[in-house]
Design a protein around this motif. Structure first.
Motif, mmCIF file in Angstrom:
data_model
loop_
_atom_site.group_PDB
_atom_site.id
_atom_site.type_symbol
_atom_site.label_atom_id
_atom_site.label_comp_id
_atom_site.label_asym_id
_atom_site.label_seq_id
_atom_site.Cartn_x
_atom_site.Cartn_y
_atom_site.Cartn_z
ATOM 1 N N ARG A 199 0.827 -1.203 0.000
ATOM 2 C CA ARG A 199 0.000 0.000 0.000
ATOM 3 C C ARG A 199 0.867 1.261 0.000
ATOM 4 N NH1 ARG A 199 -5.039 0.468 4.024
ATOM 5 N NH2 ARG A 199 -5.691 -1.161 2.550
ATOM 6 N N GLY B 150 2.385 1.843 -3.442
ATOM 7 C CA GLY B 150 1.409 2.421 -4.366
ATOM 8 C C GLY B 150 1.168 3.899 -4.101
ATOM 9 N N ARG B 151 1.104 4.267 -2.823
ATOM 10 C CA ARG B 151 0.866 5.665 -2.468
ATOM 11 C C ARG B 151 2.050 6.554 -2.872
ATOM 12 N NH1 ARG B 151 -0.657 4.764 2.281
ATOM 13 N NH2 ARG B 151 1.324 5.049 3.373
ATOM 14 N N GLN C 153 2.031 6.979 -6.677
ATOM 15 C CA GLN C 153 0.934 7.861 -7.098
ATOM 16 C C GLN C 153 1.275 9.317 -6.818
ATOM 17 O OE1 GLN C 153 -2.243 6.711 -8.410
ATOM 18 N NE2 GLN C 153 -2.567 8.873 -8.877
ATOM 19 N N SER D 292 -0.960 5.137 -10.799
ATOM 20 C CA SER D 292 -0.682 3.978 -9.952
ATOM 21 C C SER D 292 0.401 3.118 -10.593
ATOM 22 C CB SER D 292 -1.947 3.151 -9.756
ATOM 23 O OG SER D 292 -2.304 2.499 -10.972
ATOM 24 N N PRO D 293 1.082 2.264 -9.810
ATOM 25 C CA PRO D 293 2.052 1.338 -10.395
ATOM 26 C C PRO D 293 1.439 0.456 -11.489
ATOM 27 C CG PRO D 293 2.328 1.403 -8.019
ATOM 28 C CD PRO D 293 1.081 2.178 -8.331
ATOM 29 N N ARG D 294 0.209 0.020 -11.280
ATOM 30 C CA ARG D 294 -0.442 -0.835 -12.289
ATOM 31 C C ARG D 294 -0.701 -0.050 -13.576
ATOM 32 N NH1 ARG D 294 -2.230 -5.771 -12.213
ATOM 33 N NH2 ARG D 294 -1.947 -5.909 -9.957
ATOM 34 N N GLN D 295 -1.094 1.204 -13.450
ATOM 35 C CA GLN D 295 -1.297 2.044 -14.647
ATOM 36 C C GLN D 295 0.023 2.213 -15.404
ATOM 37 O OE1 GLN D 295 -3.071 5.401 -12.535
ATOM 38 N NE2 GLN D 295 -4.931 5.195 -13.759
ATOM 39 N N TYR D 296 1.100 2.414 -14.659
ATOM 40 C CA TYR D 296 2.399 2.587 -15.311
ATOM 41 C C TYR D 296 2.818 1.306 -16.034
ATOM 42 C CZ TYR D 296 7.329 3.636 -16.062
ATOM 43 O OH TYR D 296 8.554 3.841 -16.634
#
Length: 326
Positions: A226, A229-230, A233, A239-243
């Motif tokens: 968590r 991720g923060r 962001q 987010s890491p997943r978006q990247y």
């Protein structure tokens, strides 16, 4: 900004001390995607970002609209735009217009300089801006130099001079004195670990949609999933997943256009278990199947920077896409 302060920001009257030792320095600057280009009305490129690369873009003739993050700028002839790493952006030529420009991407620029430049919040440097007055002639000298099949030393000399002027600019704005937050190195490391996942998927055949890759990265950096991720962001606005999704898409697009690689190989390299899953996801990304995208962009020059830029430390030529200084 005090222009006289800017001009002399890096000057000093200090006399050299006797028997003084200085630190060793190593430079690993990589230059990628140096090209002049012409574009008519409509998109110049799709929305994208560059990992750990500073983009310098100058309009030689005409106008274009730059969209960087949530901001939009009209870039006129002679204007320069600088885009820091990890910033989503695209360019559009207005209706019934055309433009001619030049772009270069610099990787492994000093992290303190990049952070200070991000902090200034400026992207567009118009013709009358003091930084433009210094970068503009260097960019045009670089274009002329590249057209003459130059040595790498001459090319890097011009690029390093541009970075010195950028350093002087942020120093004059008192931005180099601002320390990076303690979280920034962690965010940068998380970004590098995410980029490294591409080769990990390739080697291990791991499907990124089901693996616990973020937990693994967080454990490597000594923080919780968590918190990782923060931090990411806050540093990059995604987010890491978006990247990960963005760089997988860009890697796929680059390989489809620039390399004659079967779809099965591309799917495997960016972490898909099978080609059908890759085709479905690629269609969601672009609205086209991989095959259709390859056919439509077959004759275009890719504006995307691949994760593994192949450095070329010798003589530059028009056939070499990148160069490195070590």
């Amino acid at each position: 900004m005090n222009n006289s302060v800017y001009k002399g920001a890096m000057m000093s009257n200090l006399s050299p001390a006797l028997n003084q030792s200085f630190p060793n320095y190593k430079e690993q600057l990589i230059l990628y995607g140096m090209r002049t280009f012409e574009a008519g009305q409509g998109p110049v490129c799709d929305l994208h970002l560059h990992h750990r690369m500073l983009e310098i873009n100058i309009v030689l003739t005409g106008d274009q609209i730059a969209r960087i993050g949530n901001e939009s700028f009209t870039q006129h002839e002679g204007d320069i735009i600088l885009i820091p790493p990890m910033k989503l952006h695209d360019f559009i030529v207005p209706e019934q217009q055309s433009m001619h420009g030049f772009v270069i991407h610099l990787q492994n620029v000093d992290s303190k300089l990049l952070y200070a430049f991000r902090a200034c919040g400026e992207y567009l440097f118009a013709r009358d801006h003091p930084l433009n007055e210094r970068l503009n002639p260097l960019l045009k000298a670089l274009i002329s130099c590249l057209q003459q099949n130059p040595s790498a030393h001459r090319v890097f000399m011009l690029c390093n001079e541009m970075l010195v002027h950028l350093e002087e600019f942020v120093q004059s704005e008192a931005l180099l004195s601002i320390n990076e937050p303690n979280e920034q190195p962690l965010a940068d490391r998380i970004a590098r670990e995410i980029e490294a996942l591409i080769s990990t998927f390739n080697e291990l055949g791991t499907d990124s949609s089901t693996s616990n890759w973020l937990e693994t990265i967080a454990a490597k950096t000594g923080i919780s999933r968590r918190h990782a991720g923060r931090l990411f962001q806050q540093a990059y606005g995604m987010s890491p997943r978006q990247y990960l999704s963005i760089i997988r898409q860009q890697e796929a697009m680059h390989m489809l256009v620039m390399r004659n690689i079967p779809l099965e190989v591309i799917a495997f390299r960016i972490g898909f278990e099978n080609v059908q899953s890759f085709i479905r996801q690629f269609a969601k990304w672009t609205g086209l199947t991989p095959g259709a995208y390859r056919r439509q962009h077959k004759s275009t020059i890719s504006y995307l920077t691949p994760l593994e830029v192949e450095p070329h430390a010798g003589h530059l030529s028009n056939h070499v896409p990148s160069a490195t200084s070590e």
